[in-house]
Every structure is written in C-alpha cells, then in structure tokens.
Motif scaffolding. Structure first.
Motif, PDB file in Angstrom:
ATOM      1  N   ALA A 124      11.116   4.871   8.237  1.00 11.80           N
ATOM      2  CA  ALA A 124       9.676   4.818   7.975  1.00 11.80           C
ATOM      3  C   ALA A 124       9.000   3.846   8.926  1.00 11.80           C
ATOM      4  N   LEU A 129       4.678   3.677   9.946  1.00 17.17           N
ATOM      5  CA  LEU A 129       4.002   3.561   8.658  1.00 17.17           C
ATOM      6  C   LEU A 129       3.698   2.098   8.350  1.00 17.17           C
ATOM      7  N   SER A 130       2.578   1.862   7.699  1.00 13.97           N
ATOM      8  CA  SER A 130       2.202   0.502   7.325  1.00 13.97           C
ATOM      9  C   SER A 130       3.121   0.006   6.213  1.00 13.97           C
ATOM     10  N   TYR A 132       2.383  -1.191   3.390  1.00 11.09           N
ATOM     11  CA  TYR A 132       1.903  -0.701   2.093  1.00 11.09           C
ATOM     12  C   TYR A 132       2.405   0.712   1.840  1.00 11.09           C
ATOM     13  N   ARG A 133       2.295   1.591   2.840  1.00  7.38           N
ATOM     14  CA  ARG A 133       2.730   2.973   2.667  1.00  7.38           C
ATOM     15  C   ARG A 133       4.245   3.061   2.531  1.00  7.38           C
ATOM     16  N   ARG A 136       4.961   1.925  -1.042  1.00  4.46           N
ATOM     17  CA  ARG A 136       4.469   2.876  -2.050  1.00  4.46           C
ATOM     18  C   ARG A 136       5.213   4.208  -2.015  1.00  4.46           C
ATOM     19  N   HIS A 137       5.330   4.797  -0.823  1.00  8.60           N
ATOM     20  CA  HIS A 137       5.847   6.159  -0.731  1.00  8.60           C
ATOM     21  C   HIS A 137       7.349   6.239  -0.477  1.00  8.60           C
TER      22      HIS A 137
END
Length: 221
Positions: A124, A129-130, A132-133, A136-137
């Motif tokens: 990721a 991807l940040s 946070y993402r 979260r994901h």
C-alpha cells in the motif's frame, strides 16, 4: 407452607421494566460506540505508534482488565468529583462502561491489526496511499472483519454489564427490578421476569450483530 407464584403484581409494572430496558439499551449502545472508538485508536496506537504510546496504552489495558468494573464505576462517580469532574449517574455510567469496553476492544482489535501481513502494508505504501487510507482500508477493514465475532460477543457482554450501574443510582432494568422487589415483595417473580427480558434482549442483540456483520462484510464470502 408454600406460597404460589403470583406474577400479576409484577406484570402490572411491565411498563416500568420495559422503560428500564430502554435505558439499558441506551447505556449499552452509547458505551459500545465510544468504547469501540477507544478500541480502534488503542489498537492502532499500540501496534503502530511510538514505544512510549504503546506502553501507555498497554498500561491502560492492564489496569482496566485487572480491576472490577464496579470499582471503575465508583471512581468515575465518586472520586472524580474530588478533582472537579462531576457527572450525573447516567453520564458516569456511560463513561465507565466505555472505558471498560475500550480496554477489551483494544486487545481484540489489536489481534486483528497484527494479523495483517507486513507485505500488505508495504504494498500500500508503494502505491502511494496516505497513512490514513492505509490504516483505514488496508489495516482496519480486514482486521475488523477477522475479529468481528469476538468483538460482537464483547458487545453482548456489555449489554449485560449495564446491570451494575444501578449501584450509582443510574436507572436501568436491574435497578428498576430491585425497586419493584422492595415494593411488591415478590423477588422470585420479579427476577424471573427480568431474566426473561434479558434473555430476549440478548437473543435479539445477537441477531442484530450477526446481521450487521453480514451486511458490513458481504463483499467477501
């Protein structure tokens, strides 16, 4: 000489018992929401945070899990006012229940977070991807799915755990039942009725959480 069971004097107060049940559900629902939020931040902080934060969260978890909920309730309601933090019985109940659930939710969710392969997180990151993402994901979504059965079981225990908040004059089902016992002197009948109400409530809550799980995680069979 035996005395026949008489449920009539109890059932005429069924509306009071059902009102107590509604308060029980409110306390449980609010503490589940806040406790889960605490658990999410606790799990992420303990797994990915700096060492001092991980140790601090670990201390919180051990303190809460190794002390009785009733003592925690007393501290919030009786001790915090000594330092200027005074709450109503209902608010104190929600705070204590949330803190209590938060410790257990932290450990349950941490098990799910730490089950995520490190390579999945690295992939990721490589995709840009940040943080946070990623959390979260890539981390939380599969982690919650993995531990949802354990988490929902803890939610059920939370529903039943609200039965002690009457110790600080917070009105809920068990507190109402205790008042009815003093009023009707029918302790056996009162507690049988209350046990049936709790049983039905727990069964319905179990079905609800199972349905929520199927809805949230329908994307993966």
């Amino acid at each position: 000489m035996t005395t026949a069971l008489q449920f009539g004097p109890v059932l005429v107060h069924l509306d009071r018992l059902l009102w107590g049940l509604s308060q029980t559900i409110v306390y449980a629902a609010l503490s589940i929401v806040f406790g889960t939020i605490v658990g999410i931040f606790g799990a992420v902080g303990r797994s990915y945070g700096p060492r001092w934060l991980s140790r601090l969260i670990g201390l919180y978890v051990e303190l809460i899990r190794n002390t009785p909920l009733l003592i925690q309730l007393y501290i919030v309601f009786f001790s915090l006012p000594l330092i200027g933090m005074k709450f109503t019985p209902g608010t104190s109940a929600v705070i204590a229940l949330s803190i209590h659930l938060g410790a257990y939710a932290t450990e349950i969710l941490r098990a799910g977070v730490e089950s995520i392969p490190a390579g999945q997180v690295e992939a990721a990151k490589s995709l840009g991807l940040s943080p946070y993402r990623i959390v979260r994901h890539v981390v939380l979504a599969p982690a919650v799915r993995a531990v949802y059965p354990s988490l929902s079981a803890q939610f059920i225990l939370q529903l039943m755990g609200t039965s002690i908040v009457g110790a600080i004059a917070a009105e809920e089902l068990t507190a109402i039942a205790n008042n009815l016992v003093m009023q009707t002197f029918r302790s056996f009948e009162v507690y049988i009725v209350v046990a049936v109400i709790y049983f039905v409530a727990v069964q319905l809550a179990s079905l609800l959480f199972a349905g929520v799980g199927r809805f949230l995680f329908r994307w993966k069979q």
